[in-house]
Motif scaffolding. Structure first.
Motif, PDB file in Angstrom:
ATOM      1  N   GLY A  21       0.794  -1.225   0.000  1.00  0.00           N
ATOM      2  CA  GLY A  21       0.000   0.000   0.000  1.00  0.00           C
ATOM      3  C   GLY A  21       0.820   1.266   0.000  1.00  0.00           C
ATOM      4  N   ALA A  22       2.099   1.156  -0.361  1.00  0.00           N
ATOM      5  CA  ALA A  22       2.959   2.348  -0.337  1.00  0.00           C
ATOM      6  C   ALA A  22       2.591   3.349  -1.422  1.00  0.00           C
ATOM      7  CB  ALA A  22       4.428   1.935  -0.483  1.00  0.00           C
ATOM      8  N   GLN A  23       2.102   2.853  -2.564  1.00  0.00           N
ATOM      9  CA  GLN A  23       1.741   3.735  -3.665  1.00  0.00           C
ATOM     10  C   GLN A  23       0.291   4.201  -3.522  1.00  0.00           C
ATOM     11  OE1 GLN A  23       3.788   4.817  -6.194  1.00  0.00           O
ATOM     12  NE2 GLN A  23       5.414   3.801  -5.034  1.00  0.00           N
ATOM     13  N   PRO A  24      -0.014   5.434  -3.958  1.00  0.00           N
ATOM     14  CA  PRO A  24      -1.409   5.900  -3.925  1.00  0.00           C
ATOM     15  C   PRO A  24      -2.309   4.977  -4.729  1.00  0.00           C
ATOM     16  CG  PRO A  24       0.091   7.713  -4.401  1.00  0.00           C
ATOM     17  CD  PRO A  24       0.906   6.466  -4.491  1.00  0.00           C
ATOM     18  N   VAL A  25      -3.508   4.760  -4.222  1.00  0.00           N
ATOM     19  CA  VAL A  25      -4.433   3.840  -4.879  1.00  0.00           C
ATOM     20  C   VAL A  25      -4.682   4.202  -6.343  1.00  0.00           C
ATOM     21  CG1 VAL A  25      -6.852   3.079  -4.919  1.00  0.00           C
ATOM     22  CG2 VAL A  25      -5.542   3.013  -2.777  1.00  0.00           C
ATOM     23  N   PRO A  26      -4.952   5.467  -6.697  1.00  0.00           N
ATOM     24  CA  PRO A  26      -5.168   5.767  -8.120  1.00  0.00           C
ATOM     25  C   PRO A  26      -3.977   5.411  -9.001  1.00  0.00           C
ATOM     26  CG  PRO A  26      -5.960   7.574  -6.759  1.00  0.00           C
ATOM     27  CD  PRO A  26      -5.204   6.653  -5.860  1.00  0.00           C
ATOM     28  N   GLU A  27      -2.760   5.555  -8.478  1.00  0.00           N
ATOM     29  CA  GLU A  27      -1.574   5.186  -9.256  1.00  0.00           C
ATOM     30  C   GLU A  27      -1.489   3.679  -9.421  1.00  0.00           C
ATOM     31  OE1 GLU A  27       2.038   5.260 -11.333  1.00  0.00           O
ATOM     32  OE2 GLU A  27       0.416   6.707 -11.046  1.00  0.00           O
ATOM     33  N   VAL A  28      -1.816   2.924  -8.381  1.00  0.00           N
ATOM     34  CA  VAL A  28      -1.825   1.462  -8.475  1.00  0.00           C
ATOM     35  C   VAL A  28      -2.805   1.003  -9.549  1.00  0.00           C
ATOM     36  CG1 VAL A  28      -2.475  -0.665  -7.256  1.00  0.00           C
ATOM     37  CG2 VAL A  28      -1.086   1.075  -6.100  1.00  0.00           C
ATOM     38  N   LEU A  29      -3.999   1.575  -9.551  1.00  0.00           N
ATOM     39  CA  LEU A  29      -5.012   1.161 -10.519  1.00  0.00           C
ATOM     40  C   LEU A  29      -4.650   1.596 -11.928  1.00  0.00           C
ATOM     41  CD1 LEU A  29      -8.291   1.737  -8.486  1.00  0.00           C
ATOM     42  CD2 LEU A  29      -6.972  -0.369  -8.799  1.00  0.00           C
ATOM     43  N   ARG A  30      -4.006   2.735 -12.059  1.00  0.00           N
ATOM     44  CA  ARG A  30      -3.552   3.167 -13.391  1.00  0.00           C
ATOM     45  C   ARG A  30      -2.532   2.180 -13.940  1.00  0.00           C
ATOM     46  NH1 ARG A  30       0.445   5.084 -15.920  1.00  0.00           N
ATOM     47  NH2 ARG A  30       1.764   5.067 -14.052  1.00  0.00           N
ATOM     48  N   ARG A  31      -1.593   1.760 -13.100  1.00  0.00           N
ATOM     49  CA  ARG A  31      -0.571   0.812 -13.534  1.00  0.00           C
ATOM     50  C   ARG A  31      -1.178  -0.568 -13.811  1.00  0.00           C
ATOM     51  NH1 ARG A  31       3.660   0.678  -8.980  1.00  0.00           N
ATOM     52  NH2 ARG A  31       4.655  -0.817 -10.410  1.00  0.00           N
ATOM     53  N   TYR A  32      -2.161  -0.948 -13.022  1.00  0.00           N
ATOM     54  CA  TYR A  32      -2.847  -2.234 -13.230  1.00  0.00           C
ATOM     55  C   TYR A  32      -3.483  -2.279 -14.616  1.00  0.00           C
ATOM     56  CZ  TYR A  32      -7.237  -4.956 -13.026  1.00  0.00           C
ATOM     57  OH  TYR A  32      -8.317  -5.753 -13.309  1.00  0.00           O
ATOM     58  N   VAL A  33      -4.225  -1.246 -14.984  1.00  0.00           N
ATOM     59  CA  VAL A  33      -4.865  -1.233 -16.294  1.00  0.00           C
ATOM     60  C   VAL A  33      -3.813  -1.198 -17.400  1.00  0.00           C
ATOM     61  CG1 VAL A  33      -6.361   0.083 -17.846  1.00  0.00           C
ATOM     62  CG2 VAL A  33      -6.985  -0.194 -15.440  1.00  0.00           C
ATOM     63  N   ALA A  34      -2.777  -0.391 -17.236  1.00  0.00           N
ATOM     64  CA  ALA A  34      -1.729  -0.302 -18.247  1.00  0.00           C
ATOM     65  C   ALA A  34      -1.064  -1.655 -18.479  1.00  0.00           C
ATOM     66  CB  ALA A  34      -0.694   0.737 -17.831  1.00  0.00           C
ATOM     67  N   GLN A  35      -0.909  -2.421 -17.418  1.00  0.00           N
ATOM     68  CA  GLN A  35      -0.241  -3.715 -17.521  1.00  0.00           C
ATOM     69  C   GLN A  35      -1.135  -4.784 -18.121  1.00  0.00           C
ATOM     70  OE1 GLN A  35       2.691  -4.580 -14.454  1.00  0.00           O
ATOM     71  NE2 GLN A  35       1.716  -6.558 -14.175  1.00  0.00           N
TER      72      GLN A  35
END
Length: 402
Positions: free
Chosen positions: A325-339
């Protein structure tokens, strides 16, 4: 161990994708609430195929051994001409395949897979399972999000995952792309005791019988106790329906061009019918603290047998990206979709394009049979490698495979 405050994750949907998400997220120390609109956590459907990529995702979720215990390992994928009854080709799934992909190719009853995920979720103190909780939508701000139920209850969260299927209410709000696409194909499904199945039917293979505008597939489930049968007919169905009880005479009429399997179609008169639906890929399925997963994000026709596998991959990738949980949630979800975006879009496209493979007629069917029969086992393995490979993060299909 991280000292960060655990992320509160609310998952809409208690199917395979939703439960896998709960396992993946809770494994990193976060709190997960899974909301299921039905009175109980159950799974509809019959057989499901799991390629190595799906099994490796299950291993990452900690339930791989339990699933393998009830699954049936397949020796080959057999492609038959359902009109002539001739064997066109087989993709072997034994030693060479398993060395290349690091796992067998198995089949299992969908309810059995769901039960293994559900049992694992029940064992985790950080996972809360709530049946009879129908999600209406969500709201969010920079500080957090909340899921709203039809009952009027509001459930606060730091992250919301919509794993609520092809008719997802979360998607309706997030993407707003209307109803799913009607494929114009009706699928029929049934299971019969293996004791009633003719000896000529392979118990260690997934067998496809292809014909003009239709095809039929069968394989064992429930440890080999039953034969799962699925038929598809491009009948131009004008309206959508799902799970409709259907008489065997109607199924046999739809599959009348497949004379080679008439005896199998007569094994039961108890069938259920669905009109197959999917959606076109979208570039983004995240909105701040909210994202989609599985069929809510990238629904696909079942012809590539990858729907569940891709949902399991989604869950593992999301859990890994969230981490502590170190990264902000919106950034995690952005990276998830990109991946995940490119890989899942490719599987969606292949699943839709496969209709031409299964339903070819005349000269097109002859050319198809000739091309498939000419492929070596190594070439067949290479053709599916981008989907079946063990790496959860996957590959793009080559132009040759396209």
């Amino acid at each position: 161990m991280s000292t960060r405050t655990p992320v509160r994750v609310v998952v809409a949907g208690g199917g395979i994708g939703g439960l896998a998400t709960a396992l993946a997220v809770a494994a990193h120390g976060h709190h997960v609430t899974v909301l299921e609109r039905q009175p109980e956590f159950t799974e509809l459907g019959a057989g499901i195929q799991l390629a190595p990529n799906g099994l490796h995702a299950l291993d990452a979720l900690g339930v791989g051994p339990e699933v393998r215990a009830t699954a049936v390992a397949m020796a080959e994928l057999r492609f038959m001409d359902g009109v002539t009854g001739t064997h066109v080709t087989s993709l072997p799934l034994t030693e060479r395949y398993q060395r290349r992909f690091g796992s067998p190719y198995v089949v299992v009853h969908r309810a059995e897979l769901h039960r293994r995920l559900l049992d694992a979720a029940r064992r985790l103190p950080r996972v809360t399972l709530r049946p009879a909780a129908s999600v209406a939508g969500y709201r969010q701000s920079a500080a957090g999000a909340a899921v709203h139920l039809d009952s009027g209850e509001r459930i606060p969260a730091d992250m919301v995952i919509g794993a609520d299927g092809i008719h997802s209410r979360i998607r309706r709000q997030l993407v707003g792309d209307g109803e799913p696409r009607n494929s114009g194909i009706t699928a029929y499904r049934a299971i019969v005791p293996m004791s009633q199945v003719p000896d000529r039917v392979r118990r260690d293979a997934v067998t496809w019988w292809a014909g003009p505008d239709c095809h039929f597939v069968h394989y064992p489930i429930s440890g080999g106790a039953y034969l799962n049968m699925a038929a598809s007919h491009a009948d131009g169905a004008p309206t959508l329906f799902a799970g409709r009880p259907t008489d065997g005479a109607l199924v046999r009429a739809a599959m009348s061009r497949l004379g080679a399997v008439d005896d199998l179609l007569r094994l039961t008169d108890e069938w259920r019918a669905w009109v197959l639906v999917d959606r076109a890929p979208v570039d983004d399925w995240a909105d701040g603290r909210v994202a989609l997963l599985g069929d809510a994000a990238h629904p696909m026709l079942h012809y590539a047998a990858q729907g569940a596998c891709q949902a399991l991959e989604d869950a593992v990738v999301l859990g890994d990206l969230l981490g502590d949980g170190a990264q902000p949630v919106p950034e995690v979800l952005r990276r998830y979709v990109a991946q995940r975006r490119e890989r899942t879009a490719a599987v969606q496209a292949v699943s839709r394009d496969s209709i031409r493979l299964w339903h070819a007629a005349g000269e097109a069917a002859t050319a198809r049979n000739r091309a498939l029969a000419a492929m070596t086992p190594e070439e067949l393995h290479t053709a599916v490698a981008w989907m079946h490979a063990a790496r959860v993060r996957g590959e793009r299909p080559s132009e040759a495979v396209r």
